[in-house]
Write an enzyme that holds these catalytic residues in place. Structure first.
Site, PDB file in Angstrom:
ATOM      1  N   ASP A  75       0.737  -1.407  -0.045  1.00 54.30           N
ATOM      2  CA  ASP A  75      -0.115  -0.177   0.025  1.00 54.30           C
ATOM      3  C   ASP A  75       0.878   1.276   0.056  1.00 54.30           C
ATOM      4  O   ASP A  75       2.054   1.174   0.588  1.00 54.30           O
ATOM      5  CB  ASP A  75      -0.708   0.048   1.023  1.00 54.30           C
ATOM      6  N   HIS A  80      -8.391  -0.326  -9.517  1.00 57.46           N
ATOM      7  CA  HIS A  80      -8.166   0.671  -8.479  1.00 57.46           C
ATOM      8  C   HIS A  80      -7.183   1.628  -8.664  1.00 57.46           C
ATOM      9  O   HIS A  80      -7.338   2.649  -8.487  1.00 57.46           O
ATOM     10  CB  HIS A  80      -8.109  -0.175  -7.098  1.00 57.46           C
TER      11      HIS A  80
END
Length: 319
Positions: free
Chosen positions: A156, A230
């Site tokens: 992330d 995404h």
């Protein structure tokens, strides 16, 4: 000889760029109806640097930092300062399938360190100083998961700006005199359906995120032109084709015993519209109706917009 009366005093930002740590506390507070609530919150925020320093000295290598954001509804009463140009409450985003709700929040404390006990101690002391001036709307304890991965198993924050691009993407300049040295902060608390997620193949998961799982390499959207990944939906370019970055300090959180698994989204930005555009593309879709497939496995529980005033402005609160 320089005329010091006309010299500009440099404005010091808060530690928006503090390093990602192994532990964090995200504390959302609302003001109570106590007669002096706003004044007391102002006084505590004015002393924030000193309180943080008093806890941090126990282990200077642990990188303890606390960034504070103030919500739109509380800004005038707490700060008494001119309003930043684009500060407003979180605007709910409702798509045909999923929605990003806005939830109450007047003050957001982002406490982080490489030691959980330092985060705990700073939170304890600050809440003691606030007393009955605030109520806790949400308390989330985050942790670093392996090599900076979320609980879905993917790295992330890969797209975060670095070097000179970091302050350029997060710290407001002269374009907004009321907000100079500050930053916009958007937070959301997402919980994941890990059972459903793990029911997908690795290839299906990678197609949804737009990156490979093992080595974090970007994938081309050409394989699924009608359904953007995404990473593509959260890449924002303006009408001139210029890409606009934000800083993500996302933290995993959860409890296997309670069956709770989630990601706390923490986004710092110089321009609030950039994050708002991301959320619109995720929840409404681009084109509309083609929402971010990650939302089929991740549900937003909270949403808040805060303004992170400069450290220089915070210091005046204690005057």
């Amino acid at each position: 000889m320089v005329d010091s009366s006309n010299a500009r005093v440099p404005i010091e930002p808060q530690r928006v760029d503090a390093p990602l740590t192994s532990s964090a506390v995200l504390l959302t507070l609302t003001l109570t109806d106590a007669p002096d609530a706003a004044e007391r919150v102002r006084e505590v925020l004015g002393a924030l640097a000193d309180v943080t320093k008093n806890v941090a000295f126990r282990d200077l290598s642990a990188s303890l930092a606390c960034t504070v954001g103030i919500g739109s509804d509380a800004w005038d009463a707490v700060t008494g300062a001119p309003r930043p140009a684009h500060l407003h409450p979180f605007r709910e985003v409702r798509g045909s399938v999923h929605r990003a709700p806005g939830t109450p929040g007047d003050v957001l404390l982002h406490i982080r360190a490489d030691r959980r006990d330092l985060c705990y101690e700073l939170e304890r002391q600050l809440l003691g100083l606030f007393g009955d001036a605030v109520e806790v709307a949400d308390e989330t304890v985050g942790f670093r998961y392996f090599d900076v991965r979320d609980l879905l198993g993917f790295v992330d924050g890969t797209a975060n700006p670095v070097g000179p691009a970091l302050p350029a993407a997060t710290i407001i300049g002269e374009e907004d005199p009321a907000g100079v040295g500050g930053s916009y902060l958007v937070v959301q608390k997402y919980v994941h359906d890990l059972a459903a997620w793990k029911g997908l193949t690795t290839e299906q998961q990678e197609a949804i995120l737009g990156r490979t799982k093992s080595d974090n390499i970007e994938l081309d959207d050409a394989a699924a032109p009608d359904q953007k990944a995404h990473k593509t939906l959260t890449t924002i370019t303006d009408d001139e084709g210029v890409e606009h970055d934000i800083l993500r300090d996302n933290m995993p959180f959860g409890s296997p015993g309670r069956g709770e698994f989630g990601t706390y989204f923490i986004g710092y930005a110089r321009e609030l519209w950039v994050i708002e555009r991301m959320l619109e593309r995720m929840f409404i879709g681009d084109p509309p109706g083609k929402h971010d497939r990650l939302l089929d496995f991740s549900t937003a529980l909270t949403g808040g917009v805060f303004f992170v005033p400069s450290a220089s402005l915070l210091e005046t609160f204690g005057d």
